[in-house]
Scaffold this motif. Sequence first.
Motif, PDB file in Angstrom:
ATOM      1  N   ASP A 160       0.839  -1.199   0.000  1.00 15.72           N
ATOM      2  CA  ASP A 160       0.000   0.000   0.000  1.00 15.72           C
ATOM      3  C   ASP A 160       0.876   1.251   0.000  1.00 15.72           C
ATOM      4  N   LEU A 161       0.505   2.229  -0.816  1.00 13.83           N
ATOM      5  CA  LEU A 161       1.299   3.449  -0.919  1.00 13.83           C
ATOM      6  C   LEU A 161       1.306   4.253   0.382  1.00 13.83           C
ATOM      7  N   SER A 162       0.386   3.950   1.274  1.00 13.61           N
ATOM      8  CA  SER A 162       0.360   4.638   2.570  1.00 13.61           C
ATOM      9  C   SER A 162       1.571   4.257   3.424  1.00 13.61           C
ATOM     10  N   LEU A 163       2.303   3.211   3.027  1.00 14.24           N
ATOM     11  CA  LEU A 163       3.484   2.773   3.765  1.00 14.24           C
ATOM     12  C   LEU A 163       4.723   3.582   3.420  1.00 14.24           C
ATOM     13  N   ARG A 164       4.582   4.525   2.501  1.00 12.30           N
ATOM     14  CA  ARG A 164       5.731   5.289   2.011  1.00 12.30           C
ATOM     15  C   ARG A 164       6.537   5.914   3.134  1.00 12.30           C
ATOM     16  N   ASP A 165       5.879   6.629   4.030  1.00 11.61           N
ATOM     17  CA  ASP A 165       6.607   7.356   5.074  1.00 11.61           C
ATOM     18  C   ASP A 165       7.300   6.408   6.046  1.00 11.61           C
ATOM     19  N   GLN A 166       6.667   5.253   6.330  1.00  8.03           N
ATOM     20  CA  GLN A 166       7.326   4.283   7.194  1.00  8.03           C
ATOM     21  C   GLN A 166       8.628   3.800   6.578  1.00  8.03           C
ATOM     22  N   CYS A 167       8.593   3.495   5.303  1.00 10.25           N
ATOM     23  CA  CYS A 167       9.812   3.043   4.624  1.00 10.25           C
ATOM     24  C   CYS A 167      10.871   4.131   4.603  1.00 10.25           C
ATOM     25  N   LEU A 168      10.462   5.346   4.303  1.00  9.28           N
ATOM     26  CA  LEU A 168      11.424   6.443   4.203  1.00  9.28           C
ATOM     27  C   LEU A 168      12.132   6.702   5.527  1.00  9.28           C
ATOM     28  N   SER A 169      11.468   6.433   6.643  1.00 13.92           N
ATOM     29  CA  SER A 169      12.075   6.724   7.936  1.00 13.92           C
ATOM     30  C   SER A 169      13.352   5.915   8.137  1.00 13.92           C
ATOM     31  N   TRP A 170      13.330   4.617   7.764  1.00 13.87           N
ATOM     32  CA  TRP A 170      14.553   3.830   7.946  1.00 13.87           C
ATOM     33  C   TRP A 170      15.488   3.910   6.754  1.00 13.87           C
ATOM     34  N   ILE A 171      14.965   4.184   5.584  1.00 14.97           N
ATOM     35  CA  ILE A 171      15.846   4.388   4.425  1.00 14.97           C
ATOM     36  C   ILE A 171      16.750   5.589   4.661  1.00 14.97           C
ATOM     37  N   LYS A 172      16.183   6.648   5.238  1.00 13.30           N
ATOM     38  CA  LYS A 172      16.992   7.842   5.513  1.00 13.30           C
ATOM     39  C   LYS A 172      18.068   7.553   6.546  1.00 13.30           C
ATOM     40  N   LEU A 173      17.754   6.741   7.546  1.00  9.68           N
ATOM     41  CA  LEU A 173      18.772   6.392   8.537  1.00  9.68           C
ATOM     42  C   LEU A 173      19.907   5.583   7.906  1.00  9.68           C
ATOM     43  N   ILE A 174      19.562   4.626   7.058  1.00  7.24           N
ATOM     44  CA  ILE A 174      20.579   3.781   6.430  1.00  7.24           C
ATOM     45  C   ILE A 174      21.510   4.615   5.560  1.00  7.24           C
ATOM     46  N   PHE A 175      20.942   5.484   4.757  1.00 11.89           N
ATOM     47  CA  PHE A 175      21.753   6.209   3.781  1.00 11.89           C
ATOM     48  C   PHE A 175      22.243   7.560   4.275  1.00 11.89           C
ATOM     49  N   ARG A 176      21.546   8.163   5.247  1.00 16.05           N
ATOM     50  CA  ARG A 176      21.927   9.495   5.708  1.00 16.05           C
ATOM     51  C   ARG A 176      22.568   9.465   7.091  1.00 16.05           C
ATOM     52  N   GLY A 177      22.624   8.297   7.724  1.00 16.71           N
ATOM     53  CA  GLY A 177      23.233   8.214   9.048  1.00 16.71           C
ATOM     54  C   GLY A 177      24.651   8.749   9.039  1.00 16.71           C
ATOM     55  N   ARG A 178      25.011   9.480  10.087  1.00 16.40           N
ATOM     56  CA  ARG A 178      26.327  10.102  10.138  1.00 16.40           C
ATOM     57  C   ARG A 178      27.310   9.312  10.990  1.00 16.40           C
ATOM     58  N   SER A 179      26.872   8.130  11.438  1.00 13.84           N
ATOM     59  CA  SER A 179      27.735   7.285  12.249  1.00 13.84           C
ATOM     60  C   SER A 179      27.309   5.834  12.070  1.00 13.84           C
ATOM     61  N   ALA A 180      28.184   4.913  12.545  1.00 10.24           N
ATOM     62  CA  ALA A 180      27.850   3.493  12.479  1.00 10.24           C
ATOM     63  C   ALA A 180      26.598   3.193  13.297  1.00 10.24           C
ATOM     64  N   GLU A 181      26.410   3.915  14.391  1.00  6.33           N
ATOM     65  CA  GLU A 181      25.245   3.691  15.237  1.00  6.33           C
ATOM     66  C   GLU A 181      23.949   4.057  14.503  1.00  6.33           C
ATOM     67  N   GLU A 182      23.968   5.181  13.809  1.00  7.29           N
ATOM     68  CA  GLU A 182      22.759   5.614  13.104  1.00  7.29           C
ATOM     69  C   GLU A 182      22.428   4.689  11.939  1.00  7.29           C
ATOM     70  N   THR A 183      23.427   4.329  11.136  1.00  7.73           N
ATOM     71  CA  THR A 183      23.152   3.434  10.019  1.00  7.73           C
ATOM     72  C   THR A 183      22.730   2.059  10.529  1.00  7.73           C
ATOM     73  N   GLY A 184      23.360   1.601  11.611  1.00  9.18           N
ATOM     74  CA  GLY A 184      22.964   0.321  12.197  1.00  9.18           C
ATOM     75  C   GLY A 184      21.531   0.333  12.672  1.00  9.18           C
ATOM     76  N   GLN A 185      21.099   1.447  13.279  1.00  5.95           N
ATOM     77  CA  GLN A 185      19.722   1.571  13.732  1.00  5.95           C
ATOM     78  C   GLN A 185      18.762   1.516  12.550  1.00  5.95           C
ATOM     79  N   GLY A 186      19.172   2.107  11.427  1.00  7.73           N
ATOM     80  CA  GLY A 186      18.346   2.049  10.228  1.00  7.73           C
ATOM     81  C   GLY A 186      18.129   0.618   9.762  1.00  7.73           C
ATOM     82  N   PHE A 187      19.188  -0.178   9.764  1.00  4.30           N
ATOM     83  CA  PHE A 187      19.062  -1.578   9.347  1.00  4.30           C
ATOM     84  C   PHE A 187      18.201  -2.369  10.325  1.00  4.30           C
TER      85      PHE A 187
END
Length: 406
Positions: A160-187
């Motif tokens: 469902d397209l309503s899931l867009r924002d949920q996906c973006l929340s962790w995608i941004k952490l994975i790709f925009r994280g500024r540390s190993a902790e942030e990217t790890g939290q995204g995964f």
Amino acid sequence: MESDVRIPDHVPAERVVHFDFRNDEAIRHDPYKYIADLKNCPDIFFSPDLGGYWVIRPSEAIAEVFTDHERFTATSLAIPKRDASIVLIPNNFDPPRHTAYRKAMANNLFSPRALATIDPDTRDFARQLFDHFTPGKCEFVSEFAYKLPIDIFLNLMGADLSLRDQCLSWIKLIFRGRSAEETGQGFIEAYAWVTTWLKEQLADPSRNKGSMFQALLRMKIDDKQPDFEDMRSMTLMLFSGGLDTITSQMTHIMHFLAESPAHRQRLIDHPEDIPVALEEMLRRFGISFIGRSVAKDHVFYGVQMKKGDVVCAGTPIAGLDADQWDNPLEVDFDRGGRRKVKHLGFGAGPHLCIGAYLARKQLTVMLEELLPRMPNLRIAKDTVIENQAGATMMLKALPLEWDVTD
């Protein structure tokens, strides 16, 4: 700039150069000039930032890193290096194990059958997004670049397209994280989200009409259906692998075209030139900093590397290699004549991006559908454009304006 990383004993002092692609201020304000200026650094240097890693500068050497899995393993892709508790299939596999999975995914998930409606669907989504813009203006990143790739993919996966924002929340952490902790939290968040979503779909797969999801159900690896663990890993790779990258590419291409009326007009007047022009822009505006791990002790281009060393093969660095390209910062749609410029924007070798066709299709549709609808396209007045650093480079915001005609 300071770093807490101890320089390994096998790294010569003259090859130590700070380069923090996730946090450097210079990469935020003029990223491509900053990267082009790496020509003044050693061909291969060691950055003590982000846990410490080798940076490869010559494009031919970057291509070798991509293709030679016996010396550079893909089992570790992230910079800074993260633990291997979450595996992305097939990205984290080396041949020959990688080969079977990649072939099965290419023949099923990215087959003509699975992508049969991708052109009309992409055009429909692009037109809908344009129609929702305020007449004559938009904030391109949030209103288009983030939305089109994820909407297309959610549609392919029957989500469902309503899931867009949920996906973006962790995608941004994975790709925009500024540390190993942030990217790890995204995964971690991505893993939990995909686990729940996939279990729901498998409970009654007949309800899910997504062509790519149905292809996932039909797929076999060495004549066996993948188990839940493999399906989860492949689904996580699909959700995370192509969304941020396409978004990032869109932002830089539209930024350039908004500031270059001649290039823009040529694409409007001669849309048949778009396939060749797109490859030149993919070369010029590389976005991804891709990690590898040294698989065994060896000497590479005269540099001693030790097993376990982290290596960065950056597509922006490859695309701006002055030894490979004349005037690399210049966008020249005729650089290759009538032939497409060959670049490393989608990697090379066994790990050549499996979603390259999907990415090219969305970028092509963006150019074909938006440019004619945006006469006198320009950056909004008094706008300061800032790059958002991360595993990929993208713009934080891109306010655009154009003339409204009856």
